[in-house]
Design a protein around this motif. Sequence first.
Motif, short mmCIF file in Angstrom:
data_model
loop_
_atom_site.label_atom_id
_atom_site.label_comp_id
_atom_site.label_asym_id
_atom_site.label_seq_id
_atom_site.Cartn_x
_atom_site.Cartn_y
_atom_site.Cartn_z
N THR A 172 0.77 -1.20 -0.01
CA THR A 172 -0.03 -0.19 0.11
C THR A 172 0.63 1.23 0.10
O THR A 172 2.13 1.35 0.36
CB THR A 172 -1.00 0.04 1.15
N SER A 173 0.23 2.45 -0.29
CA SER A 173 1.07 3.60 -0.28
C SER A 173 1.56 3.87 0.96
O SER A 173 2.60 4.32 1.23
CB SER A 173 0.10 4.87 -0.75
N GLN A 177 6.95 7.85 3.13
CA GLN A 177 6.87 8.36 4.52
C GLN A 177 6.79 9.79 4.30
O GLN A 177 7.69 10.26 3.41
CB GLN A 177 8.07 7.73 5.36
N TRP A 178 6.23 10.55 4.78
CA TRP A 178 6.13 12.12 4.92
C TRP A 178 6.80 12.54 6.11
O TRP A 178 6.45 12.26 7.20
CB TRP A 178 4.52 12.66 4.77
N VAL A 179 7.71 13.54 5.94
CA VAL A 179 8.35 14.09 7.29
C VAL A 179 7.93 15.83 7.02
O VAL A 179 8.22 16.33 5.95
CB VAL A 179 9.88 13.96 7.27
#
Length: 224
Positions: free
Chosen positions: A216-217, A222-224
């Motif tokens: 899955t996305s 990962q967004w930081v």
Amino acid sequence: METTVSTKDAILSALEYRHATKVFDDTKKISEADFNFILEVGRLSPSSFGYEPWKFVVIQNPEMREKLLTFTWGGQKQLPTSSHFVVILSRLPQDLHANSDYIQDLMRNVQKLPTDVIEGRERRYEKFLKYDFTLEGNDRALFEWGCRQSYIALGNMTTAAAQIGIDSCPIEGFSKEKIEEILAAEGIMDSEHFGISCMVAFGYRLNEPREKTRRTSDQVTQWV
């Protein structure tokens, strides 16, 4: 806006369609125009510093394919059935140093850079090789770095092929040493300047694949 949305949909649809085709329909051949398009996509692909360390060798001769088959365990079905079969070569370390004849010729005669720009790029590239990626003095790592550039072209070629309904299968299942010996003996590959990066077969699928599976996305982003 509609054009942008339709383009996005077309790209995602092509990626959903694309799969590693194991067996091709050997009665169907890619047109010359379509395959030249795929090769052009590879040629126009980006590479680190724009140094294009690749070469695309299209193997169409049946006897040559048969010779490669013995040492290509990952292409036992693709080599005999694919419409077009490509061996992607990558430059050897001697051609990837900042002062190599290849790099110097490319900057001067292909990129047509002014002398002062060339000197600046040489310094940045030397720093990159020695300190940023610590590739200087490690021939295996430097060759693999060149191969990584060729995989950019490989990815673009397989995606572009899928967008026009052509199937493909990247192949790493082969004896690099044996295949290089064959290509060198046949005068196809200059072993002083090139080694094999990977292979890729193109054609039209014989069977429909199972449903595509991916993480899955959330699992891959990962967004930081």
